[in-house]
Motif scaffolding. Structure first.
Motif, mmCIF file in Angstrom:
data_model
loop_
_atom_site.group_PDB
_atom_site.id
_atom_site.type_symbol
_atom_site.label_atom_id
_atom_site.label_comp_id
_atom_site.label_asym_id
_atom_site.label_seq_id
_atom_site.Cartn_x
_atom_site.Cartn_y
_atom_site.Cartn_z
ATOM 1 N N GLU A 165 -18.771 -21.100 7.858
ATOM 2 C CA GLU A 165 -18.088 -22.053 6.989
ATOM 3 C C GLU A 165 -18.433 -21.819 5.519
ATOM 4 O OE1 GLU A 165 -15.760 -24.071 7.975
ATOM 5 O OE2 GLU A 165 -16.036 -23.288 9.992
ATOM 6 N N HIS A 166 -19.509 -21.091 5.267
ATOM 7 C CA HIS A 166 -19.932 -20.805 3.898
ATOM 8 C C HIS A 166 -19.691 -19.325 3.629
ATOM 9 C CE1 HIS A 166 -22.647 -20.241 0.437
ATOM 10 N NE2 HIS A 166 -22.550 -21.550 0.260
ATOM 11 N N ASP A 167 -19.088 -19.018 2.501
ATOM 12 C CA ASP A 167 -18.712 -17.630 2.234
ATOM 13 C C ASP A 167 -19.892 -16.668 2.313
ATOM 14 O OD1 ASP A 167 -16.118 -18.331 1.928
ATOM 15 O OD2 ASP A 167 -15.899 -17.622 -0.121
ATOM 16 N N TYR A 196 -22.077 -18.234 18.195
ATOM 17 C CA TYR A 196 -20.816 -17.519 18.005
ATOM 18 C C TYR A 196 -20.795 -16.190 18.752
ATOM 19 C CZ TYR A 196 -18.110 -20.401 14.786
ATOM 20 O OH TYR A 196 -17.345 -21.401 14.226
ATOM 21 N N GLY A 207 -21.673 -16.635 5.809
ATOM 22 C CA GLY A 207 -20.732 -16.010 6.729
ATOM 23 C C GLY A 207 -20.628 -14.517 6.506
ATOM 24 N N ARG A 259 -13.070 -18.135 11.329
ATOM 25 C CA ARG A 259 -13.090 -19.590 11.443
ATOM 26 C C ARG A 259 -12.111 -20.121 12.479
ATOM 27 N NH1 ARG A 259 -13.818 -20.528 4.908
ATOM 28 N NH2 ARG A 259 -15.981 -19.823 4.861
ATOM 29 N N ASP A 260 -11.024 -19.395 12.708
ATOM 30 C CA ASP A 260 -10.135 -19.850 13.776
ATOM 31 C C ASP A 260 -10.455 -19.148 15.099
ATOM 32 O OD1 ASP A 260 -9.041 -17.305 13.654
ATOM 33 O OD2 ASP A 260 -7.216 -17.930 12.637
ATOM 34 N N ASN A 269 -22.925 -26.843 6.353
ATOM 35 C CA ASN A 269 -22.204 -25.927 5.461
ATOM 36 C C ASN A 269 -22.827 -24.532 5.428
ATOM 37 O OD1 ASN A 269 -20.065 -25.332 3.713
ATOM 38 N ND2 ASN A 269 -21.324 -25.690 1.905
ATOM 39 N N ARG A 270 -23.389 -24.121 6.534
ATOM 40 C CA ARG A 270 -23.858 -22.734 6.635
ATOM 41 C C ARG A 270 -22.962 -22.003 7.626
ATOM 42 N NH1 ARG A 270 -30.520 -22.751 6.401
ATOM 43 N NH2 ARG A 270 -30.721 -24.429 4.862
ATOM 44 N N ARG A 320 -12.657 -14.475 6.428
ATOM 45 C CA ARG A 320 -13.072 -15.835 6.771
ATOM 46 C C ARG A 320 -12.112 -16.514 7.745
ATOM 47 N NH1 ARG A 320 -13.035 -18.626 1.284
ATOM 48 N NH2 ARG A 320 -11.158 -17.354 1.154
ATOM 49 N N THR A 324 -25.497 -22.738 11.420
ATOM 50 C CA THR A 324 -25.485 -24.206 11.401
ATOM 51 C C THR A 324 -26.318 -24.793 12.532
ATOM 52 O OG1 THR A 324 -23.440 -24.136 12.710
ATOM 53 C CG2 THR A 324 -23.211 -24.340 10.317
#
Length: 260
Positions: free
Chosen positions: A54-56, A187, A59, A75-76, A50-51, A71, A178
């Motif tokens: 995925e985490h506001d 990423y 992120g 994320r996509d 959850n890092r 976000r 993560t």
């Protein structure tokens, strides 16, 4: 650190957790719906779940200053973190100006605290966190050898080097992700090239240029933060330089007076 700062305004700007509706009964018996603000989940310090994006908050800190923290697009994977290295985690109060990218760059309080944890000592990081905290009492004398810090072992001599700072930048960046083990890319961001970028930021400018002066001034700022009382730090070194220059000038003037 993020869990401790959960309610700080500079982190709340990244938290887009939607509010929830809650029905409440009023004194007259009627019911009304109210919106209750929700917050991003507290991070688990024992794992990396959850890092990242995925985490506001993590992120938002990983996002760059030239993009709003969107976000869904991240994320996509319609947007990537790897557009540049001007990540918000590196900036003072986690905000920067894309038209003046050097303003506030590498002045993040998380970088400073991370550096203190790794090099001088974890206790130094705790002391730096609150400047109003009175100095700790000196421990009683003991015959046991004092454990050396990493800064002592590697012979930093009161000076923050560009390469040690680049190392901390990479470590702090990865802590937001993560990644459960060392990875050379996250990423679209290359950790190896990020390290080289920070080193070149300081070592790349030619001597005598304004860029070199700004880079040196930033290192001076870091020396004051990390080694404020060290005799070799840039903060105290400048005092020595000024004193020697004044003494030299006055001695020269007195010699001229004697000759005349």
């Amino acid at each position: 650190m993020i869990n401790q700062d959960h309610d700080r305004p500079e982190l709340l700007v990244f938290d887009h957790t939607p509010s929830i509706k809650e029905t409440r009964r009023q004194e007259d018996g009627t019911e009304v719906e109210v919106l209750i603000k929700q917050k991003a989940p507290i991070l688990n310090p024992t794992n990396r779940l959850n890092r990242g994006i995925e985490h506001d908050i993590t992120g938002g800190l990983l996002s760059t200053i030239d993009l709003d923290w969107i976000r869904a697009s991240l994320r996509d994977q319609t947007l990537h973190l790897g557009g540049n290295y001007w990540a918000r985690i590196f900036y003072d109060k986690f905000q920067g100006n894309k038209k003046r990218v050097e303003d506030g760059f590498l002045k993040s309080r998380y970088l400073v605290k991370g550096y203190m944890v790794i090099f001088p000592a974890p206790s130094s990081a705790d002391a730096q966190e609150d400047e109003n905290t009175p100095p700790a009492k000196k421990p009683p004398r003991t015959t046991k050898p004092v454990r050396k810090t990493v800064a002592d072992i590697v012979g930093m001599n009161g000076k923050v080097s560009p390469r040690s700072l680049a190392y901390v930048v990479v470590i702090v960046y990865l802590c937001l992700t993560t990644a459960t083990q060392w990875t050379t890319e996250y990423y679209g961001v290359s950790m190896l090239q990020l390290y080289d970028f920070i080193v070149d930021f300081f070592e790349g400018p030619k001597p005598g240029t304004a860029a070199k002066a700004r880079a040196d001034a930033l290192l001076t700022w870091w020396n004051k933060k990390i080694f404020p009382s060290h005799a070799a730090s840039a903060a105290t070194h400048q005092t020595t330089v000024n004193s020697r220059a004044m003494l030299k000038a006055q001695r020269r003037a007195m010699e001229l007076e004697t000759v005349q």
